[in-house]
Design a protein around this motif. Sequence first.
Motif, PDB file in Angstrom:
ATOM      1  N   ILE A 141      -0.817  14.362  91.263  1.00  0.00           N
ATOM      2  CA  ILE A 141      -1.487  15.359  90.434  1.00  0.00           C
ATOM      3  C   ILE A 141      -0.574  15.802  89.297  1.00  0.00           C
ATOM      4  O   ILE A 141      -1.016  15.960  88.151  1.00  0.00           O
ATOM      5  CB  ILE A 141      -1.923  16.567  91.290  1.00  0.00           C
ATOM      6  N   GLY A 142       0.700  15.989  89.621  1.00  0.00           N
ATOM      7  CA  GLY A 142       1.646  16.397  88.591  1.00  0.00           C
ATOM      8  C   GLY A 142       1.743  15.393  87.458  1.00  0.00           C
ATOM      9  O   GLY A 142       1.773  15.764  86.278  1.00  0.00           O
ATOM     10  N   ALA A 143       1.779  14.115  87.809  1.00  0.00           N
ATOM     11  CA  ALA A 143       1.863  13.074  86.788  1.00  0.00           C
ATOM     12  C   ALA A 143       0.595  13.038  85.935  1.00  0.00           C
ATOM     13  O   ALA A 143       0.661  12.906  84.701  1.00  0.00           O
ATOM     14  CB  ALA A 143       2.098  11.715  87.447  1.00  0.00           C
ATOM     15  N   LEU A 144      -0.568  13.162  86.578  1.00  0.00           N
ATOM     16  CA  LEU A 144      -1.829  13.151  85.842  1.00  0.00           C
ATOM     17  C   LEU A 144      -1.950  14.346  84.906  1.00  0.00           C
ATOM     18  O   LEU A 144      -2.362  14.220  83.753  1.00  0.00           O
ATOM     19  CB  LEU A 144      -3.002  13.150  86.823  1.00  0.00           C
ATOM     20  N   ALA A 145      -1.579  15.519  85.408  1.00  0.00           N
ATOM     21  CA  ALA A 145      -1.674  16.734  84.598  1.00  0.00           C
ATOM     22  C   ALA A 145      -0.722  16.683  83.416  1.00  0.00           C
ATOM     23  O   ALA A 145      -1.058  17.126  82.308  1.00  0.00           O
ATOM     24  CB  ALA A 145      -1.404  17.960  85.461  1.00  0.00           C
ATOM     25  N   ALA A 146       0.470  16.131  83.630  1.00  0.00           N
ATOM     26  CA  ALA A 146       1.431  16.002  82.529  1.00  0.00           C
ATOM     27  C   ALA A 146       0.870  15.111  81.427  1.00  0.00           C
ATOM     28  O   ALA A 146       1.196  15.281  80.250  1.00  0.00           O
ATOM     29  CB  ALA A 146       2.750  15.451  83.049  1.00  0.00           C
ATOM     30  N   GLY A 147       0.008  14.181  81.818  1.00  0.00           N
ATOM     31  CA  GLY A 147      -0.619  13.314  80.829  1.00  0.00           C
ATOM     32  C   GLY A 147      -1.581  14.032  79.898  1.00  0.00           C
ATOM     33  O   GLY A 147      -1.937  13.500  78.841  1.00  0.00           O
ATOM     34  N   LEU A 148      -2.009  15.234  80.268  1.00  0.00           N
ATOM     35  CA  LEU A 148      -2.883  16.031  79.411  1.00  0.00           C
ATOM     36  C   LEU A 148      -2.103  16.805  78.351  1.00  0.00           C
ATOM     37  O   LEU A 148      -2.700  17.390  77.442  1.00  0.00           O
ATOM     38  CB  LEU A 148      -3.678  17.033  80.256  1.00  0.00           C
ATOM     39  N   VAL A 149      -0.781  16.843  78.488  1.00  0.00           N
ATOM     40  CA  VAL A 149       0.063  17.677  77.627  1.00  0.00           C
ATOM     41  C   VAL A 149       0.595  16.850  76.462  1.00  0.00           C
ATOM     42  O   VAL A 149       1.167  15.785  76.659  1.00  0.00           O
ATOM     43  CB  VAL A 149       1.238  18.268  78.431  1.00  0.00           C
ATOM     44  N   ARG A 150       0.406  17.357  75.266  1.00  0.00           N
ATOM     45  CA  ARG A 150       0.962  16.690  74.087  1.00  0.00           C
ATOM     46  C   ARG A 150       2.252  17.387  73.667  1.00  0.00           C
ATOM     47  O   ARG A 150       2.446  18.584  73.915  1.00  0.00           O
ATOM     48  CB  ARG A 150      -0.040  16.703  72.932  1.00  0.00           C
ATOM     49  N   ASP A 151       3.136  16.667  73.039  1.00  0.00           N
ATOM     50  CA  ASP A 151       4.364  17.257  72.530  1.00  0.00           C
ATOM     51  C   ASP A 151       4.034  18.388  71.558  1.00  0.00           C
ATOM     52  O   ASP A 151       3.094  18.281  70.750  1.00  0.00           O
ATOM     53  CB  ASP A 151       5.216  16.208  71.819  1.00  0.00           C
ATOM     54  N   GLY A 152       4.799  19.471  71.632  1.00  0.00           N
ATOM     55  CA  GLY A 152       4.587  20.604  70.747  1.00  0.00           C
ATOM     56  C   GLY A 152       3.529  21.574  71.219  1.00  0.00           C
ATOM     57  O   GLY A 152       3.285  22.592  70.551  1.00  0.00           O
ATOM     58  N   ALA A 153       2.895  21.312  72.366  1.00  0.00           N
ATOM     59  CA  ALA A 153       1.817  22.171  72.851  1.00  0.00           C
ATOM     60  C   ALA A 153       2.362  23.463  73.446  1.00  0.00           C
ATOM     61  O   ALA A 153       3.521  23.550  73.864  1.00  0.00           O
ATOM     62  CB  ALA A 153       0.992  21.430  73.901  1.00  0.00           C
ATOM     63  N   SER A 154       1.501  24.467  73.508  1.00  0.00           N
ATOM     64  CA  SER A 154       1.816  25.712  74.210  1.00  0.00           C
ATOM     65  C   SER A 154       1.033  25.728  75.513  1.00  0.00           C
ATOM     66  O   SER A 154      -0.164  25.408  75.542  1.00  0.00           O
ATOM     67  CB  SER A 154       1.468  26.925  73.351  1.00  0.00           C
ATOM     68  N   LEU A 155       1.699  26.106  76.609  1.00  0.00           N
ATOM     69  CA  LEU A 155       1.125  25.990  77.947  1.00  0.00           C
ATOM     70  C   LEU A 155       1.215  27.300  78.703  1.00  0.00           C
ATOM     71  O   LEU A 155       2.213  28.017  78.612  1.00  0.00           O
ATOM     72  CB  LEU A 155       1.880  24.928  78.755  1.00  0.00           C
ATOM     73  N   MET A 156       0.164  27.594  79.479  1.00  0.00           N
ATOM     74  CA  MET A 156       0.211  28.609  80.529  1.00  0.00           C
ATOM     75  C   MET A 156       0.310  27.859  81.853  1.00  0.00           C
ATOM     76  O   MET A 156      -0.491  26.957  82.121  1.00  0.00           O
ATOM     77  CB  MET A 156      -1.070  29.450  80.548  1.00  0.00           C
ATOM     78  N   VAL A 190       4.028  19.338  88.244  1.00  0.00           N
ATOM     79  CA  VAL A 190       3.748  19.085  86.828  1.00  0.00           C
ATOM     80  C   VAL A 190       5.023  19.276  86.004  1.00  0.00           C
ATOM     81  O   VAL A 190       5.368  18.454  85.155  1.00  0.00           O
ATOM     82  CB  VAL A 190       2.645  20.021  86.295  1.00  0.00           C
ATOM     83  N   ALA A 191       5.715  20.381  86.256  1.00  0.00           N
ATOM     84  CA  ALA A 191       6.929  20.683  85.490  1.00  0.00           C
ATOM     85  C   ALA A 191       7.928  19.535  85.567  1.00  0.00           C
ATOM     86  O   ALA A 191       8.562  19.183  84.558  1.00  0.00           O
ATOM     87  CB  ALA A 191       7.555  21.978  86.001  1.00  0.00           C
ATOM     88  N   ARG A 192       8.071  18.946  86.742  1.00  0.00           N
ATOM     89  CA  ARG A 192       9.025  17.845  86.890  1.00  0.00           C
ATOM     90  C   ARG A 192       8.585  16.614  86.105  1.00  0.00           C
ATOM     91  O   ARG A 192       9.418  15.796  85.706  1.00  0.00           O
ATOM     92  CB  ARG A 192       9.210  17.517  88.375  1.00  0.00           C
ATOM     93  N   HIS A 193       7.273  16.467  85.888  1.00  0.00           N
ATOM     94  CA  HIS A 193       6.768  15.314  85.144  1.00  0.00           C
ATOM     95  C   HIS A 193       6.714  15.551  83.634  1.00  0.00           C
ATOM     96  O   HIS A 193       6.229  14.676  82.898  1.00  0.00           O
ATOM     97  CB  HIS A 193       5.379  14.934  85.657  1.00  0.00           C
ATOM     98  N   LEU A 194       7.204  16.685  83.180  1.00  0.00           N
ATOM     99  CA  LEU A 194       7.229  16.964  81.740  1.00  0.00           C
ATOM    100  C   LEU A 194       8.570  16.609  81.112  1.00  0.00           C
ATOM    101  O   LEU A 194       8.821  16.947  79.951  1.00  0.00           O
ATOM    102  CB  LEU A 194       6.931  18.446  81.494  1.00  0.00           C
ATOM    103  N   ALA A 195       9.414  15.910  81.831  1.00  0.00           N
ATOM    104  CA  ALA A 195      10.777  15.638  81.367  1.00  0.00           C
ATOM    105  C   ALA A 195      10.819  14.871  80.046  1.00  0.00           C
ATOM    106  O   ALA A 195      11.750  15.048  79.250  1.00  0.00           O
ATOM    107  CB  ALA A 195      11.558  14.879  82.439  1.00  0.00           C
ATOM    108  N   GLU A 196       9.835  14.013  79.793  1.00  0.00           N
ATOM    109  CA  GLU A 196       9.833  13.217  78.564  1.00  0.00           C
ATOM    110  C   GLU A 196       9.130  13.916  77.413  1.00  0.00           C
ATOM    111  O   GLU A 196       9.097  13.384  76.300  1.00  0.00           O
ATOM    112  CB  GLU A 196       9.174  11.853  78.822  1.00  0.00           C
TER     113      GLU A 196
END
Length: 272
Positions: free
Chosen positions: A93-108, A118-124
């Motif tokens: 789930i974390g990997a899939l959710a990270a795929g929804l995030v674009r660079d420069g985005a603001s997140l809650m 999810v946080a761990r999959h945002l490393a890149e």
Amino acid sequence: MSATSDGSARRLPAGRKADLAAYVAEQGQVTVAILAERFDVSPDTIRRDLDALDADGVLIRTHGGAISPQAVPRPDTGVDVRLRIQTSAKDQIGALAAGLVRDGASLMINAGTTTLAVARHLAEHRDLTVATNSLRLPTEISPQAFRDLYVFGGVVRLSAQGTIGAVAFPTENGADRDIRCDLALIGVGAVSADAGYSTSNLGEAAMMSAMMDRSAKVAVLADSTKFGRRLFAQIAELGRADYLVTEAPPPADLAAALESAGVEVILPADVG
């Protein structure tokens, strides 16, 4: 062998451990005191057995007892225990959710073990702005991933390792500064066709709902053990989310309700 208090033969340690593991799996969660009485051995003996079974991955050792890896944890189960339950599902789930995030985005991002995945999959990722009530997330997310990271204040809920309070940051004169994010990543405790998304704590529910309200898009994160359940406090109706990110297809009634509400279910490619 020696005799137990009821006259039956006490099992050898290997046999006791097998029975103990089976009993924990059946009950879901048990205490040392209950196990010591049931198996007619000392609490110290039970603790050693539980430590050995935990090392073998058969069960999860907790303070004062043990929990089955297959059990749905109680709402007040601590983060360190919940991190060891449904680990594969949460990682997917974390990997899939990270795929929804674009660079420069603001997140809650709300506090929870699935959102930590999810946080761990945002490393890149790079240049993210993150607002969270999680006290653990700042230590889990890569420092290279975010430009700014903010933690909401409030009352600390130790079992969740997060804060409960307003989804706001006061200005110098005391007024709340208006904040808006591109995407809310919200881990929930339960998902059902009739009750929508829910959690066990009223304050957490209010905070998650406010995070949704302040975000352009909402992704709800829930592994399949949360399906068809209803907890104490409703967070939102199904249609409040744009995406449901999970590791297994929802049951037919929930799938139909999600489709009717316009929620896109995001699954791993091998089960989609």
